[in-house]
Design an enzyme around this catalytic site. Structure first.
Site, mmCIF file in Angstrom:
data_model
loop_
_atom_site.group_PDB
_atom_site.id
_atom_site.type_symbol
_atom_site.label_atom_id
_atom_site.label_comp_id
_atom_site.label_asym_id
_atom_site.label_seq_id
_atom_site.Cartn_x
_atom_site.Cartn_y
_atom_site.Cartn_z
ATOM 1 N N HIS A 64 -13.476 -2.007 -2.308
ATOM 2 C CA HIS A 64 -12.588 -1.460 -1.280
ATOM 3 C C HIS A 64 -12.808 -2.161 0.065
ATOM 4 O O HIS A 64 -12.783 -1.533 1.127
ATOM 5 C CB HIS A 64 -12.797 0.052 -1.120
ATOM 6 C CG HIS A 64 -11.566 0.796 -0.705
ATOM 7 N ND1 HIS A 64 -10.709 1.403 -1.605
ATOM 8 C CD2 HIS A 64 -11.029 1.034 0.517
ATOM 9 C CE1 HIS A 64 -9.716 1.987 -0.960
ATOM 10 N NE2 HIS A 64 -9.885 1.766 0.341
ATOM 11 N N TYR A 121 -2.058 5.923 -4.906
ATOM 12 C CA TYR A 121 -3.010 7.022 -5.031
ATOM 13 C C TYR A 121 -2.313 8.133 -5.811
ATOM 14 O O TYR A 121 -1.106 8.340 -5.667
ATOM 15 C CB TYR A 121 -3.413 7.583 -3.670
ATOM 16 C CG TYR A 121 -4.220 6.665 -2.800
ATOM 17 C CD1 TYR A 121 -5.592 6.505 -2.998
ATOM 18 C CD2 TYR A 121 -3.627 5.975 -1.736
ATOM 19 C CE1 TYR A 121 -6.346 5.678 -2.185
ATOM 20 C CE2 TYR A 121 -4.371 5.151 -0.911
ATOM 21 C CZ TYR A 121 -5.732 5.006 -1.147
ATOM 22 O OH TYR A 121 -6.476 4.185 -0.334
ATOM 23 N N LYS A 176 -7.928 -0.439 -9.635
ATOM 24 C CA LYS A 176 -8.516 -1.182 -8.521
ATOM 25 C C LYS A 176 -9.709 -0.415 -7.962
ATOM 26 O O LYS A 176 -9.571 0.753 -7.579
ATOM 27 C CB LYS A 176 -7.479 -1.411 -7.427
ATOM 28 C CG LYS A 176 -8.021 -2.207 -6.247
ATOM 29 C CD LYS A 176 -6.948 -2.434 -5.203
ATOM 30 C CE LYS A 176 -7.491 -3.261 -4.043
ATOM 31 N NZ LYS A 176 -8.511 -2.513 -3.259
ATOM 32 N N THR A 180 -5.762 2.987 -7.177
ATOM 33 C CA THR A 180 -7.069 2.982 -6.527
ATOM 34 C C THR A 180 -7.923 4.079 -7.147
ATOM 35 O O THR A 180 -7.549 5.258 -7.145
ATOM 36 C CB THR A 180 -6.930 3.208 -5.017
ATOM 37 O OG1 THR A 180 -6.256 2.073 -4.454
ATOM 38 C CG2 THR A 180 -8.275 3.371 -4.343
ATOM 39 N N SER A 197 0.831 -1.205 0.000
ATOM 40 C CA SER A 197 0.000 0.000 0.000
ATOM 41 C C SER A 197 0.866 1.257 0.000
ATOM 42 O O SER A 197 1.952 1.278 0.596
ATOM 43 C CB SER A 197 -0.899 0.005 1.232
ATOM 44 O OG SER A 197 -1.543 1.253 1.396
#
Length: 346
Positions: free
Chosen positions: A245, A132, A221, A158, A108
């Site tokens: 999510h 992100y 995603k 994302t 992440s």
């Protein structure tokens, strides 16, 4: 305690004993009334399998090809934030466990460990990076360059989080990162929901921008509809991850597995489609493959394993799923995951 977990459902109550209430509620909770959280797992129970008998299953092949890598299982560890909340070694333990289990780990952007340190503990492990796009494009570009330099094999952008979902469990516990959890790539916030968050509501132009910044495959995603999946492919996405999510954003959207067929039909084989959300059994993996997924992701289960016993806990979770997947294939009469299609469903 870890050995008491013989299936993934055993992990949550065991992990609750060792995690702080704040950390446990952060991992286990969903958005709103948590309808989607329940549906993510329940939806798999409504899908029935169609076994065939007297087929040769003496040798099984559970491997899949994905972006040039041969993966021994159609399984990846999904991106999840703040692993040092759950274990002192954080993402380092996750990385070791993933490498020992021989499954890719999607790190992440909200990692509490730099990518260089993650790469050092398992240089041969397959790693992807969830990303992100921030208001400061320079920081995003720099992170992409670090990812490429440290051997990351793909990026997962994302796309379903312009704002955070309504997460009442986090509100009740007063979620805040302790001083031991430093996020090297998000130094000024606790996460995308934090005060002063640098995250922005991105558009399709941003997908094209990211594609232009990297030589790595870029997967989207957080896609649930055929329209978005088709537009994603047209915008240059190398793959689609069907995901809600972890039911942490918009409550009452469908379970990921219920959204999968529409996305698969829209993509029409142009890029791989992965399924994230609700996988708790080897039979769940089979059902996702039968509905057109190339591979699946798990999130909460391996975080519970991490909390229970670090790297060994992560490996234990994958070991359970591997055993169950092999059993399911044998009992279905399918010697290879590549032979699993909609004819495997009743």
């Amino acid at each position: 305690m870890l050995n008491d977990a013989v299936c993934l459902a055993d992990l949550e109550p065991l992990a609750r004993r060792v995690m702080t209430p704040m950390a446990f509620e952060y991992v286990s909770g969903g958005a709103g009334d948590e309808r989607t959280l329940a549906w993510n797992t329940e939806a798999f129970t409504r899908i029935r399998l169609r076994p065939r008998v007297l087929t040769d299953v003496s040798t099984l092949d559970t491997s899949v090809r994905l972006f040039g890598d041969t993966l021994p299982l159609p399984l990846l560890l999904a991106p999840a934030a703040y692993h040092r909340l759950y274990h002192p070694e954080g993402e380092l333990a996750t990385t070791r466990g993933a490498a020992a289990a021989n499954v890719p780990y999607v790190v992440s952007t909200c990692t509490t460990t730099p990518l260089e340190e993650i790469a050092a503990v398992a240089p041969n492990g397959v790693r992807w990076l969830q990303i992100y796009i921030t208001a400061d494009r320079t920081r995003t570009r720099d992170l992409v360059q670090v990812a490429e330099a440290t051997g990351v094999r793909a990026l997962c952008l994302t796309v379903d989080t312009p704002v955070a979902g309504t997460r009442n469990r986090e509100q009740r516990t007063g979620f805040a990162l302790p001083a031991t959890c430093v996020t090297p790539y998000l130094r000024h916030v606790a996460g995308p929901e934090g005060p002063g968050s640098p995250f922005v509501a991105i558009t399709w132009r941003d997908v094209e921008w990211l594609r232009a910044q990297t030589r790595l495959p870029v997967l989207l995603k957080g896609v649930l509809t055929g329209e978005d999946a088709a537009q994603g492919v047209d915008s240059g996405a190398s793959g689609i991850v069907v995901s809600n999510h972890g039911a942490r954003n918009l409550d009452t959207v469908p379970a990921s597995i219920d959204a999968l067929p529409e996305v698969v039909d829209a993509v029409a084989g142009r890029v791989p489609v992965l399924l994230d959300g609700g996988v708790r059994r080897g039979t769940d993996i089979v059902k996702a493959l039968a509905l057109g997924a190339t591979a699946t992701m798990i999130g909460r289960p391996y975080l519970y394993g991490l909390a229970l016993d670090g790297a060994e806990g992560v490996e234990h979770v994958v070991r359970i799923l591997r055993t169950e997947l092999e059993s399911a294939l044998s009992l279905l009469g399918r010697a290879s995951v590549r032979s699993v299609d909609r004819t495997a469903l009743w």
